[in-house]
Scaffold this motif. Structure first.
Motif, short mmCIF file in Angstrom:
data_model
loop_
_atom_site.label_atom_id
_atom_site.label_comp_id
_atom_site.label_asym_id
_atom_site.label_seq_id
_atom_site.Cartn_x
_atom_site.Cartn_y
_atom_site.Cartn_z
N ARG A 19 0.82 -1.20 0.00
CA ARG A 19 0.00 0.00 0.00
C ARG A 19 0.86 1.26 0.00
N ASP A 68 0.87 4.00 -2.95
CA ASP A 68 0.54 5.40 -2.64
C ASP A 68 1.63 6.34 -3.13
N THR A 114 1.74 6.40 -7.13
CA THR A 114 0.58 6.88 -7.87
C THR A 114 0.85 8.19 -8.62
N SER A 129 -3.52 12.05 -8.14
CA SER A 129 -3.14 11.06 -7.13
C SER A 129 -4.37 10.52 -6.41
N HIS A 130 -4.29 9.23 -6.01
CA HIS A 130 -5.35 8.64 -5.19
C HIS A 130 -5.26 9.12 -3.75
N GLY A 131 -4.18 9.73 -3.39
CA GLY A 131 -4.00 10.14 -2.01
C GLY A 131 -2.68 10.86 -1.89
N GLY A 138 1.15 11.71 -1.35
CA GLY A 138 2.35 10.96 -1.74
C GLY A 138 3.44 11.92 -2.11
#
Length: 340
Positions: free
Chosen positions: A316, A320, A323, A332-334, A336
């Motif tokens: 994970r 992260d 990404t 981005s998914h989150g 980073g």
């Protein structure tokens, strides 16, 4: 340890039969009970001063008699119900016929040995002994142990494919481009399950000298395909692929290291840690490592190192961080790091 003849085998018997007789007697006398581990091939070889192939032949004989059974990553244990010991038979010096031998049987037998005893216990003679054939018979199909290990690896990697678990994601090029992260997760978890089943795989090959076997390439193609189509230059794309593979392969290496350590010392991980309690206490009490001491003191029952948890945590964190690199800024998914 010195072994005598008599009840434990006649002096004229081959070494493996004397070993069989001794272990058989231990089981009959209740010294070894159902579920107890019997000496591994490496322990037998060291205790009796015989080759690994001889040790393997002894355990194979006991297994065929129904006295013991092999359990992957545990070793060979006394069978659940132990039949009466059969009358001791002297093998004919040269059997008239041998069981039908095929390359597939050889590879499967070799994988079984490596799963139960570790890669170090594998030998061409040991495989022949497990199959009940003449020692040199296997060489008609496989020229060397090195070639056999490659065939074993290819067979193991071929037992499961990411295309099976991720067939929906593989249906279209568009899906592959949009769902790269889901596809990478499928590929990484598929590899992890294979390593879990066959920990010795992590002892073969390295990042700098990778295995070039077709079924491992299937896994690599899946991961590369998941990352392709995002504008990454070839070097960056391959670097990311290698980084993800190294996470799986690197953690998996500890599965086999622990199995080897337990076989060598006879102690489980918990037992080994318990035996090191005085050393740990000395480090904690020294005052030199305050953060370490604080953390150790916060665990009620000690820290439980769980490789499966570390695998998921690391995967994970890697995804992260990767990404924004794969997808570009702003998508981005989150949180980073910034793109490199």
């Amino acid at each position: 340890m010195t072994h005598t003849t008599g009840a434990a085998g006649a002096a004229g018997d081959p070494p493996y039969l004397r070993i069989v007789a001794t272990i058989r007697r231990r089981i009959a006398d209740g010294e070894l009970t159902p579920g107890d581990r019997v000496p591994s091939t490496r322990q037998i070889a060291a205790e009796w001063g015989v080759a690994l192939a001889t040790a393997t032949k002894a355990l194979t004989t006991l297994r065929l008699e129904g006295l013991v059974e092999a359990r992957p990553r545990i070793g060979t244990v006394v069978a659940g119900s132990t039949p009466a010991a059969p009358a001791r038979r002297r093998p004919s010096p040269a059997p008239d016929t041998e069981p039908e031998l095929t390359l597939d049987r050889i590879v499967r037998a070799a994988v079984e040995i490596a799963d139960a005893e570790g890669l170090a216990a594998l030998s061409m003679r040991g495989v022949a002994a497990r199959l009940g054939v003449a020692p040199m018979s296997t060489y008609r199909y496989v020229p060397s142990k090195e070639e056999l290990v490659l065939l074993m690896a290819d067979a193991a990697y071929g037992e499961e494919s990411p295309t099976d678990a991720g067939a929906d994601a593989a249906d279209s090029t568009t899906a592959a481009a949009e769902d790269w992260r889901a596809r990478v997760e499928v590929g990484a978890r598929t590899l992890w399950r294979i390593y879990r089943k066959h920990p010795w795989l992590a002892r073969i090959g390295s990042l700098t000298r990778p295995l070039l076997v077709p079924n491992l390439m299937v896994h690599g193609e899946w991961m590369l395909g998941a990352l392709d189509g995002h504008g990454l230059d070839p070097t960056a794309l391959f670097d990311i692929h290698v980084l993800l593979y190294s996470h799986v392969h690197g953690l998996a290496g500890h599965l086999e290291l622990e199995a080897d350590a337990e076989a060598t010392t006879g102690q489980s991980e918990d037992q080994w840690m318990d035996s090191r309690a005085p050393v740990l206490r000395e480090l904690v009490d020294s005052g030199r490592f305050p953060t370490f001491a604080k953390l150790v003191g916060s665990f009620e029952d000690g820290y439980d190192l769980r490789l499966d948890t570390l695998f998921e945590l690391g995967l994970r964190a890697l995804l992260d961080g990767l990404t924004p690199v794969v997808e570009g800024p702003g998508r981005s998914h989150g949180p980073g790091p910034a793109p490199v």
